[in-house]
Design an enzyme around this catalytic site. Sequence first.
Site: not given
Length: 839
Positions: A423, A745, A425-427, A788
């Site tokens: 996703p 799911s 913004g996780v670097g 989740k």
Amino acid sequence: MKKKKSPIKPLKLNKKDLVEAETKPEKNSSSDAGNDQGLNKPPVSPLSVLHDAADLLEDAGSIPDDAQVAIPTTIPVLAVRDIVVFNYMILPLFVGREKSVNAVEAAMTGDRYVMILTQQDESVDNPEHDDLYRTGTVCMIMRMLKMPDGRLKVLVQGVSRAKVKRFIGSEPFHIAEIETISETEATKTDPTQEALIRSSREQSEKILSLRGISSTDIMSVLNNVDEPGRLADLIASNLRMKVDVAQSILECENPIERLTLVNTQLTQEVEVASMQNKIQSIAKEGMDKAQKDFYLREQLKAIKKELGESTDDAEEAEEIRAAIKKAKMPKEVHKEAEKQLRRLEAMHPEASEATVIRTYLDWMVEIPWKKQSRDRLDIIEAKKILDEDHYDLEKVKERILEYLSVRKLNASMKGPILCFVGPPGVGKTSLGRSVARSLQRKFHRMSLGGMRDEAEIRGHRRTYIGSMPGRIIQGIKQCGTRNPVIMLDEIDKLGSDFRGDPSSALLEVLDPEQNNSFTDHYLNVPYDLSKAMFICTANVLDSIPRPLLDRMEVIRIPGYTEFDKVNIAKRYILGRQCTENGLKEKEMIMSDEVIAKIIKEYTREAGLRNLEREIGSVCRKLARKKAEGEKGPFEVTTDNLHKYLGIPKYIEDEKENDLPAGVALGLAWTPVGGTVLHVEVSTMPGKGKQLLTGQLGDVMKESAQAAVSFARLHAEEYGISPKFHEEQDLHIHVPDGATPKDGPSAGVTLVTALVSALTNTPVDPELAMTGEISLRGLVLPVGGIKEKILAAVSLGMKRVLIPSQNQKDLEDIPKELCEQIKIIPIKRIDEVWPLAKAK
């Protein structure tokens, strides 16, 4: 000592003649007055300077024939450079060397005669006897003038050729015993003599014509001279010749032979003058008359070309050739570069195609064909750098360290093709920079978002105006090495249109088996990309073409947990934001509880961008306080946080202690992390209609249909009326209707909510679930398990149901997270209802 009679007639010069003779040569004088080089030759132009000889011969003709010149046998010697003095020649000389000055002064105190000898090597500053020619000219010093710098300026006239019998002394000046050379009288009726005289006059007239000089006066002088020796000396004194050639003419005693040598030099001079005229004509034909500057440049180039000298274009070609050699290109590439250079040399420099080839060659020599940076192969140091730059991300760090280890053992290995998926913004992008830093390689980032033109990857053909290589080759050139870390950012956002499909062009770039001979359209030669390390980033994999995805090693970077975010904020974000906003770290006190509250109530994301913005906003508020005079440290607490950030942007879903029948809690994955969905099912009397609301996607609608079919098939097992699909209408709704929802799911949750509604039995409010179902009752695996489970923990769930095939994903979940919730794997849907019923 008896005085010998000489046939040479001295010239009578009045004061006016002396002034004219002295000043005329100075117009073009190039005297080196400041370097004490002694005598210097004033430049003499070819026969055009015969203007100066006209007055000389007129004066000579006025002297009585019975005049005689008495020349002593012992005489001072004056050494000169790069000039040979002939009879009847009047010229000014600059005297600067000590011996030369002494010789002139000695001559002036005597009878004014001096023996002028030419140096064999003009670079010798203090010539000895062996450095001088033995044949020279006896000259009379007509006038002497002392210069302010101590040098002497003398006006001399050639009187007679002479030979040095022996040198008597060299201090304080050279003295020699000489023997004059008498002029041999030629037979006037000799036809050879007449032919030579006529030829010399004609050649002289032709030179004057080619030079554009009026020849009337000069030719009248030459026509009045019938003696071959005098004519030869007169012409030779005004011809531009090398010293050795002029000396050979001076040493020739026979006047016919001397005139023959002069005539040969005249012939060469005519050829040179004719060639100069030809060069001027050639240069002028191809140019506009109005382009004066251009004409002069072309004329200069043509002259240099005829003389065999290098021009600016030739120098440029040599520079390019040297650069090609220095670039150490592969054999076939070097061959192509040389071919294009030869084409450039054959073209007119102002041609448009020449500019294209010149630019192409510039690219060829600037691209690093062999140069590469040395990798840092210290595994421990590389791990330390990766840990300093990023928190967690163990899988990525492990893969980089594996690459370094193999690279250390096998230097010829090919660069990997990695794809970081996660996703925003996780670097992912900053991780690429960290990889380059740990390897000590150059880093180049290339954003692919919205790219639609294939030429951005492969470059443009050189036939197009403004063409240039693709961004891959441009990045290699900017880095200056052939093994940089190249980050292809947002590869999942590539587009395609009529200009081509960039993702197809990347198939060759991102294939280690093919990119060792990548061909850019502009370069049109293969380039080895196998040493470069390519790192791609993407948010989702669905939009990446399957053939392109198959070439990459996918490494998933999941969203951060609340625990991770708190630690990252403490390690990296707080210090960075304080520095950027003019604060010191000690001036702001922010506890873990405050950071956790910012995460829960002011951000809702898998990454860290919004968290950094909110912390930055707090720092700006504190910076204003500091600027207004307040003194820190400033403490931010959970009670005063709203003063800095305002009211919370997100309110956590409150956990319901009791759920009504027909409601079940499902888990869903979103690009910003996991979330908990309330799936609601209501039954109403009717004829079996089914209504699906909540902006559900096609896949989720199909899951709802499968849930209804499963309930009908197993109605008796769950105590449901077998005819419920004929007697009741079903309404399936998922709240938060403004948000689109899709995916398989939610199958397990839909079945649970449907059975709960049909049996009027509530579901456990502390249980959440996820999993896809089949009509046979199997629970199939799904993705996003970590996100989740994180969402379930955040809401306070105590249990979560996941497909048994997803147990492998639990290895990626931190232990502290697994300890906060009970995870129950299930294989069939039959196992769900006994676990889901409220106790």
